[in-house]
Design a protein around this motif. Structure first.
Motif, short mmCIF file in Angstrom:
data_model
loop_
_atom_site.label_atom_id
_atom_site.label_comp_id
_atom_site.label_asym_id
_atom_site.label_seq_id
_atom_site.Cartn_x
_atom_site.Cartn_y
_atom_site.Cartn_z
N ARG A 41 0.83 -1.21 0.00
CA ARG A 41 0.00 0.00 0.00
C ARG A 41 0.86 1.26 0.00
O ARG A 41 0.54 2.24 -0.66
N VAL A 42 1.97 1.22 0.74
CA VAL A 42 2.88 2.38 0.76
C VAL A 42 3.49 2.60 -0.60
O VAL A 42 3.60 3.74 -1.09
N ARG A 44 2.24 1.67 -3.52
CA ARG A 44 1.20 2.18 -4.43
C ARG A 44 0.94 3.66 -4.17
O ARG A 44 0.75 4.44 -5.11
N TRP A 45 0.91 4.05 -2.91
CA TRP A 45 0.69 5.47 -2.60
C TRP A 45 1.84 6.32 -3.12
O TRP A 45 1.63 7.42 -3.63
N TRP A 46 3.06 5.81 -3.02
CA TRP A 46 4.21 6.57 -3.49
C TRP A 46 4.19 6.68 -5.02
O TRP A 46 4.51 7.74 -5.56
N ARG A 48 1.55 6.78 -6.87
CA ARG A 48 0.49 7.73 -7.23
C ARG A 48 0.86 9.17 -6.93
O ARG A 48 0.43 10.09 -7.63
N ASN A 49 1.65 9.40 -5.90
CA ASN A 49 1.88 10.76 -5.43
C ASN A 49 3.32 11.21 -5.54
O ASN A 49 3.66 12.31 -5.08
#
Length: 454
Positions: A41-42, A44-46, A48-49
């Protein structure tokens, strides 16, 4: 029978609690799969952002000036010294410098809703004049915009423009005058609006894409129309080449098989008793060539180089205005990356404006073949020329200039113009070529009026 499921026992296998394991002592441990899911999840968040984070970090780095980085570094170093050694002075310096950075942040606040347009009264001007432009700034926001400082690049210089206070939906016009002392191309814009604190620790910039190119044309002299030697009649001047059909009658000769009967000279035929036909001298229009020596080493100074540009531009402009066939060349042409094989670079000359723009863009050539070699290459190019004007500086010796003059055939009129700043105008005939010395661009029409080029 109904069962009370709310009080069902928890299984020892741990299936009652998802993602965890219950030990025999009643403690719950995190399953290994849960840690891997969290890392995914970390990541994927990285993904995306990360672009937003990098863009935000880049804006922060661009906001702090070098002076601000120095102040922040001193504050951090002082805080470390105060924490390690307990120095009160170090803590005082750290607090003061941190407060300085915090005080500068409110100066970055304000409306960004600016609409900027640069209006130029003209994009072409002669050297020695000036261009007036207006920076039109409109506040498209609903809040007032505080005063700011705008930076407008003008050529190699950077002009600071004070933007006044602009109310909501208001506008302001800031006039700017650009002097054009020398020939060249001046790029105006893009404008950058900057907000900074009084100490110069932080800075915020907004850039608009509006830009203009101003062509500063060289000074030219208005030459007399129909000057002998440079301009000839539209119907052409007769040459020494003979032809069977033209305007200038030369003689009659015996009829040869294949000659057109319309050229039979019947009076001569009646006298001689055999067919005689007319023979003409081939006429030619004024095909002028202006060969400019763009090598900086051939001129004593930059002012002398500009004098040569003005003289060559005046000759080319006269040919364009009178609609003559022309070939205007130098050792360097605008837009060329590599030189041509023969070293001759033709300048566009379809219209007077296009020609003057080319002269405005022309730069001095550092490494170029000598002028006598260029003249020989022009003579060997088999271009139909009747008048050739060679413009150079005061460095070439008379021997080199004579070599340039004798490169052409006898039916080509050669004029060598030697530009020497503030020299007395002079014209003399050497080896069937006219050699002129010009000290100012105003000497060119005077020499032509006195017949120096005739």
């Amino acid at each position: 029978m109904r069962l009370d499921t709310s009080r069902a026992p928890v299984s020892d296998t741990g299936t009652g609690t998802r993602g965890s394991t219950t030990t025999r002592f009643g403690r719950t441990q995190q399953a290994p799969g849960t840690i891997g899911a969290g890392r995914r999840r970390v990541r994927r968040w990285w993904r995306r952002n990360r672009r937003k984070m990098r863009r935000t970090w880049r804006r922060i780095r661009e906001t702090v000036t070098p002076t601000g980085y120095f102040v922040a570094g001193i504050a951090a170093l002082s805080a470390v010294l105060g924490a390690v050694f307990g120095w009160v002075e170090a803590w005082f310096v750290a607090v003061v410098f941190a407060v300085m950075l915090l005080i500068g942040l409110p100066f970055l606040l304000g409306s960004r809703a600016y609409l900027v347009r640069i209006a130029v009264d003209r994009t072409r001007v002669t050297a020695g004049g000036s261009v007036h432009l207006t920076v039109e700034i409109e506040n498209a926001g609903a809040r007032p915009a505080l005063p700011a400082t705008a930076e407008l690049p003008i050529g190699e210089a950077l002009r600071e423009i004070a933007v006044p206070f602009i109310g909501p939906r208001g506008s302001a016009d800031v006039p700017v005058e650009i002097p054009t002392a020398s020939r060249g191309v001046i790029e105006v814009g893009p404008m950058t609006l900057a907000r900074r604190d009084p100490l110069g620790l932080v800075r915020r910039e907004i850039t608009w894409r509006d830009r203009h190119l101003i062509h500063v044309h060289p000074r030219t002299a208005l030459l007399p129309r129909g000057t002998s030697g440079l301009v000839r009649d539209l119907e052409g001047a007769s040459s020494r080449r003979l032809t069977d059909s033209d305007l200038s009658f030369h003689a009659v000769r015996d009829y040869a098989r294949g000659d057109a009967l319309r050229h039979v000279h019947w009076k001569s035929t009646a006298k001689t008793g055999s067919l005689m036909v007319r023979q003409y001298e081939e006429s030619q229009t004024a095909r002028a060539a202006v060969l400019f020596d763009a090598s900086r080493a051939e001129y004593a100074s930059d002012e002398e180089f500009e004098l040569g540009v003005s003289v060559a531009a005046s000759l080319g402009l006269q040919a364009v205005r009178e609609g003559r066939e022309r070939f205007i060349a130098s050792q360097w042409a605008p837009g060329r990356i590599r030189p041509s094989v023969d070293g001759l670079e033709e300048l566009p000359s379809q219209t007077p404006t296009q020609l003057l723009d080319s002269w405005a863009e022309l730069e001095a050539a550092e490494e170029a073949p000598p002028i006598e070699r260029l003249a020989r290459n022009l003579a060997e190019s088999r271009r139909p020329l009747s008048v050739v004007a060679v413009v150079t500086g005061s460095v070439p010796t008379p021997t080199r200039l004579r070599r340039a003059g004798v490169s052409f055939s006898e039916d080509v009129r050669v004029i060598v113009l030697r530009c020497e700043l503030l020299a007395d105008p002079e014209a003399r005939l050497v080896d069937a070529a006219t050699f002129c010395t010009i000290g100012a661009v105003g000497d060119l029409p005077q020499l032509m009026m006195r017949g120096g080029l005739g």
